[in-house]
Scaffold this active site. Structure first.
Site, PDB file in Angstrom:
ATOM      1  N   LYS A 204       0.587  -1.229  -0.137  1.00 52.83           N
ATOM      2  CA  LYS A 204       0.029   0.001   0.060  1.00 52.83           C
ATOM      3  C   LYS A 204       0.876   1.102   0.058  1.00 52.83           C
ATOM      4  CE  LYS A 204      -1.701   2.885   3.025  1.00 52.83           C
ATOM      5  NZ  LYS A 204      -1.585   4.082   2.163  1.00 52.83           N
ATOM      6  N   GLY A 257       6.950   4.746   8.298  1.00 47.80           N
ATOM      7  CA  GLY A 257       5.919   5.850   8.685  1.00 47.80           C
ATOM      8  C   GLY A 257       6.352   6.467   9.987  1.00 47.80           C
ATOM      9  N   SER A 258       5.282   7.194  10.474  1.00 45.59           N
ATOM     10  CA  SER A 258       5.609   7.962  11.818  1.00 45.59           C
ATOM     11  C   SER A 258       5.309   6.843  12.749  1.00 45.59           C
ATOM     12  CB  SER A 258       4.276   8.738  11.912  1.00 45.59           C
ATOM     13  OG  SER A 258       3.212   8.143  11.758  1.00 45.59           O
ATOM     14  N   GLU A 260       3.670   7.277  15.455  1.00 45.86           N
ATOM     15  CA  GLU A 260       2.389   7.046  16.035  1.00 45.86           C
ATOM     16  C   GLU A 260       1.565   6.072  15.507  1.00 45.86           C
ATOM     17  OE1 GLU A 260       0.733  10.808  15.045  1.00 45.86           O
ATOM     18  OE2 GLU A 260      -1.160  10.488  15.532  1.00 45.86           O
ATOM     19  N   GLY A 262       2.932   3.646  13.568  1.00 47.93           N
ATOM     20  CA  GLY A 262       3.872   2.526  13.849  1.00 47.93           C
ATOM     21  C   GLY A 262       3.150   1.578  15.188  1.00 47.93           C
ATOM     22  N   GLU A 279      10.040   0.977  10.505  1.00 44.55           N
ATOM     23  CA  GLU A 279      11.134   1.954  10.427  1.00 44.55           C
ATOM     24  C   GLU A 279      10.319   3.291  10.551  1.00 44.55           C
ATOM     25  OE1 GLU A 279      14.102   1.653   9.923  1.00 44.55           O
ATOM     26  OE2 GLU A 279      14.576  -0.389   9.036  1.00 44.55           O
ATOM     27  N   CYS A 314      13.421  11.036   7.340  1.00 42.40           N
ATOM     28  CA  CYS A 314      13.463  10.447   8.770  1.00 42.40           C
ATOM     29  C   CYS A 314      14.756  10.534   9.389  1.00 42.40           C
ATOM     30  CB  CYS A 314      12.913   8.875   8.758  1.00 42.40           C
ATOM     31  SG  CYS A 314      14.198   7.876   7.573  1.00 42.40           S
ATOM     32  N   GLU A 410       9.574  15.509  15.848  1.00 37.37           N
ATOM     33  CA  GLU A 410       9.946  15.355  14.556  1.00 37.37           C
ATOM     34  C   GLU A 410       9.095  16.444  13.666  1.00 37.37           C
ATOM     35  OE1 GLU A 410       8.898  12.001  12.202  1.00 37.37           O
ATOM     36  OE2 GLU A 410      10.865  11.730  11.440  1.00 37.37           O
TER      37      GLU A 410
END
Ligand code: NAP
Ligand code: MG
Length: 506
Positions: A204, A257-258, A260, A262, A279, A314, A410
């Protein structure tokens, strides 16, 4: 806050005829080797970040499409030609995918640029070669996945001999969810090791940047990848992404991704206890010691550390620490570099930096800058941009404090905070005081200090006298809340393999 004005030549927001053709019809999703509409019949818009205008539509997948894609991936894994293929045959197909990326480098770079906002020149020089090389690198691994023979000394069976060995087997159907900052590279980091190990995949892409993944679907079929081995379902995270992470038919989920999201992935994966690799975000410290061999090089490196890809990296070097004695020179140098950067559309060959990816991202970055200024930071360059595209000027902040939100969280934009420090013992705890641990860098000519400090930094990657060096062979991933597991290198194969112990009584 003062604002910069950007003017954009419409010629630099008009894609080539080839790409216009690609964008002219609603792009379908790839399931079981077929290009299909979504079950719901819905599609979603893709915006050009340089203008804020809709430029394409893409089929919108949700849980019904994820179901079909997982079924296709299961079928391809269990009964398709993929599982019976010799490793060398698989290797040739993966290599061919890399070759086709180079053959289509112009088109893929342009698509990446108009979808993400990044400069087409940068996409062509960095994103494309790194992504294609990732396929070439993992093509080599397909023939080198080996088990071991293991001598046993079972204490309760004296005199009995055994022959014991391990088999490395693909984990099965893999769900992969990727972000928008490096759409092709994140796709390559995910697909390379999954294909090398013989898994099948449902991917996705991010809703903001689905275009190159869909073009890659065509190229992968052209490379000879059997139907159903890679299925591509664009859609929103909350629907398609969540359905994929939770799906009982998926044996492993790989997410970038973030932090959050994750955590949501981990919860969703708990239903069938599928394997998880993550990651996630970062807030990377970049430490310039006054004994750096070349302060100018350190300043250039630190500018690149935060402004590359508009800070939407990142590993961005967003916390810059300069030792007393060189602090003023560093602030001056970074500020000068920030002011020199020309903003423009990704297709503008004279622009150094494009827009951010989306309105959401623009609001988020501007919000952080405002927050920093409200908390007492001083802005010596950058800030808001007067334009309907999603532009932010390269921003340099000083007078920040460690407790400020802009130092803790971040930002994911071209915003750097520069703080002075006294010595290594003062800066190490500060550098490490973060919930993240993705990357760190240091600049010094003192070899002992370099290695001793590298060992004490809590980060998955430490760069010494350089920044943003990536290679398909070098493991990448996070300490602390920056992730679980490693991508790239042979370390990434572990994400996609099971170990089976086979024991024979002789
Ligand atoms: P994000 O919001 O976490 O989204 C990443 C992906 O997850 C997107 O495909 C998103 O879909 C999907 N998603 C969102 N909610 C979901 C849910 N509930 N269930 C399943 N999937 C869901 O991150 P982002 O803002 O796109 O990307 C920026 C972040 O990625 C930063 O934190 C950055 O540090 C991190 N990043 C990390 C690495 C690394 O290797 N460590 C590399 C690049 C980026 P939609 O976008 O379609 O909603
Ligand atoms: Mg989103």
């Amino acid at each position: 806050m003062s604002s910069t004005t950007v003017t954009i030549d419409p010629a630099h927001t008009t894609p080539s005829q080839n790409v216009q053709n690609f964008l002219s019809t609603t792009r379908k999703m790839l399931i079981g080797g077929q290009w299909v509409d979504s079950v719901s019949g819905k599609s979603f818009p893709v915006y050009n970040p340089a203008t804020g205008e809709e430029m394409a539509r893409v089929a919108e997948g949700d849980s019904a499409d994820i179901d079909l894609a997982v079924q296709a991936a299961q079928k391809a894994f269990e009964t398709g030609p993929w599982g019976k293929m010799q490793p060398l045959e698989r290797s040739r197909i993966i290599w061919k995918i890399g070759d086709l990326m180079y053959e289509n480098i112009e088109e893929l770079s342009e698509l990446e640029s108009i979808d993400n906002g990044k400069s087409m020149g940068v996409a062509k020089a960095v994103d494309l070669p790194l992504s294609a090389d990732t396929f070439h690198y993992y093509a080599g691994w397909a023939t080198k996945i080996e088990g071991q023979t293991i001598p046993l000394s079972v204490p309760y069976a004296p005199g009995q001999n055994y022959h014991a060995y391990t088999l490395r087997e693909p984990v099965g159907v893999v769900g992969q969810i990727i972000p928008w900052n490096f759409p092709l590279l994140m796709l390559a980091w995910k697909l390379g090791p999954a294909l090398a190990t013989g898994c099948t995949v449902v991917l996705k892409p991010a809703e903001e940047t689905p275009l190159t993944a869909l073009r890659m679907g065509e190229l992968m079929l052209e490379a000879g990848l059997p139907e159903g081995v890679v299925n591509i379902v664009p859609g929103y995270g909350e629907t398609a992404g969540a359905a994929l992470a939770a799906h009982d038919g998926v044996n492993k989920v790989a997410f970038t991704g973030s932090s959050e999201v994750g955590k949501l992935i981990v919860q969703a994966a708990s239903g069938n206890l599928k394997k998880v690799s993550l990651e996630l975000g970062g807030k990377s410290p970049n430490v310039i010691f006054k004994d750096a061999a070349d302060i100018e090089a350190a300043i250039q490196g630190a500018s690149n550390a935060i402004f590359f890809n508009h800070g939407q990296v990142c590993t961005a070097g967003s916390r810059l620490y300069a030792e007393q004695g060189v602090y003023d020179q560093v602030v001056e140098g970074i500020t000068e570099n920030a002011k020199k950067i020309r903003l423009g559309a990704g297709l503008d060959p004279n622009a150094d930096m494009g827009p951010l990816v989306s309105q959401v991202q623009l609001d988020r970055v501007n919000g952080y800058i405002d927050c920093g200024l409200n908390e007492g930071a001083k802005m010596v360059a950058g800030g808001k941009v007067d334009h309907s595209g999603y532009f932010v000027a390269p921003t340099v902040l000083t007078d920040t404090k460690h407790e400020m939100k802009i130092i803790r969280e971040e930002i994911f934009g071209p915003v750097v905070a520069i703080e002075p420090f006294k010595d290594v013992e003062e800066i190490l705890p500060v550098a490490n005081d973060s919930t993240y641990g993705l990357a760190a860098a240091l600049w010094t000519r003192d070899l002992s200090k370099a290695h001793l400090t590298a060992a004490r930094l809590q980060a998955g990657t430490v760069w010494i006298n350089c920044y943003h060096v990536y290679d398909a062979s070098l493991p990448f991933g996070g300490y602390k809340q920056s992730g679980w597991g490693r991508e790239m290198g042979h370390a990434a194969l572990e994400n996609y393999l099971e170990t089976k112990s086979v024991c024979v009584a002789l």
